[in-house]
Design an enzyme around this catalytic site. Structure first.
Site, PDB file in Angstrom:
ATOM      1  N   LEU A  12     -44.025 -24.905 -19.154  1.00 45.32           N
ATOM      2  CA  LEU A  12     -43.662 -23.665 -19.823  1.00 45.32           C
ATOM      3  C   LEU A  12     -44.913 -22.855 -20.106  1.00 45.32           C
ATOM      4  O   LEU A  12     -45.980 -23.413 -20.358  1.00 45.32           O
ATOM      5  CB  LEU A  12     -42.942 -23.960 -21.142  1.00 45.32           C
ATOM      6  CG  LEU A  12     -41.673 -24.795 -21.022  1.00 45.32           C
ATOM      7  CD1 LEU A  12     -41.119 -25.102 -22.400  1.00 45.32           C
ATOM      8  CD2 LEU A  12     -40.637 -24.082 -20.178  1.00 45.32           C
ATOM      9  N   ASP A  13     -44.786 -21.552 -20.078  1.00 41.28           N
ATOM     10  CA  ASP A  13     -45.930 -20.697 -20.378  1.00 41.28           C
ATOM     11  C   ASP A  13     -45.794 -20.099 -21.765  1.00 41.28           C
ATOM     12  O   ASP A  13     -44.786 -20.247 -22.430  1.00 41.28           O
ATOM     13  CB  ASP A  13     -46.080 -19.596 -19.333  1.00 41.28           C
ATOM     14  CG  ASP A  13     -44.912 -18.629 -19.340  1.00 41.28           C
ATOM     15  OD1 ASP A  13     -44.598 -18.094 -20.414  1.00 41.28           O
ATOM     16  OD2 ASP A  13     -44.328 -18.393 -18.278  1.00 41.28           O
ATOM     17  N   LYS A  14     -46.836 -19.426 -22.177  1.00 32.15           N
ATOM     18  CA  LYS A  14     -46.832 -18.793 -23.495  1.00 32.15           C
ATOM     19  C   LYS A  14     -47.007 -17.284 -23.382  1.00 32.15           C
ATOM     20  O   LYS A  14     -47.528 -16.646 -24.262  1.00 32.15           O
ATOM     21  CB  LYS A  14     -47.953 -19.385 -24.352  1.00 32.15           C
ATOM     22  CG  LYS A  14     -47.742 -20.835 -24.670  1.00 32.15           C
ATOM     23  CD  LYS A  14     -48.839 -21.349 -25.565  1.00 32.15           C
ATOM     24  CE  LYS A  14     -48.610 -22.819 -25.865  1.00 32.15           C
ATOM     25  NZ  LYS A  14     -49.593 -23.352 -26.769  1.00 32.15           N
ATOM     26  N   THR A  15     -46.557 -16.693 -22.267  1.00 39.17           N
ATOM     27  CA  THR A  15     -46.740 -15.260 -22.054  1.00 39.17           C
ATOM     28  C   THR A  15     -45.605 -14.424 -22.636  1.00 39.17           C
ATOM     29  O   THR A  15     -45.636 -13.213 -22.544  1.00 39.17           O
ATOM     30  CB  THR A  15     -46.849 -14.934 -20.553  1.00 39.17           C
ATOM     31  OG1 THR A  15     -45.609 -15.285 -19.919  1.00 39.17           O
ATOM     32  CG2 THR A  15     -47.989 -15.684 -19.902  1.00 39.17           C
TER      33      THR A  15
END
Length: 90
Positions: free
Chosen positions: A20-23
């Protein structure tokens, strides 16, 4: 991971790892282009201009993110002819 239909969700049983990304993609439901890594021989600006030019008529979330970045950077896009979207094909 973008889910466009139930069959995509059904395939999740095959996944053993999920990154998962944090964008903000998950929380806002909208990807963002934060950086550009051009191929050898291209500048950041030229790579962005070319990518955004071919994505400008697309409704795909990643294409929209590229075009949003180009607009933010005041990039002038090239004209595109014979554009055809292939829903579900990316």
């Amino acid at each position: 991971v973008l889910f466009r239909d139930a069959s995509s969700l059904e395939e999740l049983h095959r996944i053993d790892t999920l990154f998962l990304d944090k964008t903000g993609t998950l929380t806002e439901g909208r990807p963002t282009c934060l950086g550009i890594q051009p191929a050898s021989g291209f500048t950041d600006g030229e790579a962005l201009r070319l990518a955004a030019s071919v994505e400008q008529m697309s409704e795909h979330p990643w294409g929209r993110a590229i075009c949003d970045r180009a607009a933010m950077d005041n990039v002038t896009l090239a004209e595109v002819a014979d554009f055809r979207a292939a829903p579900g094909q990316g």
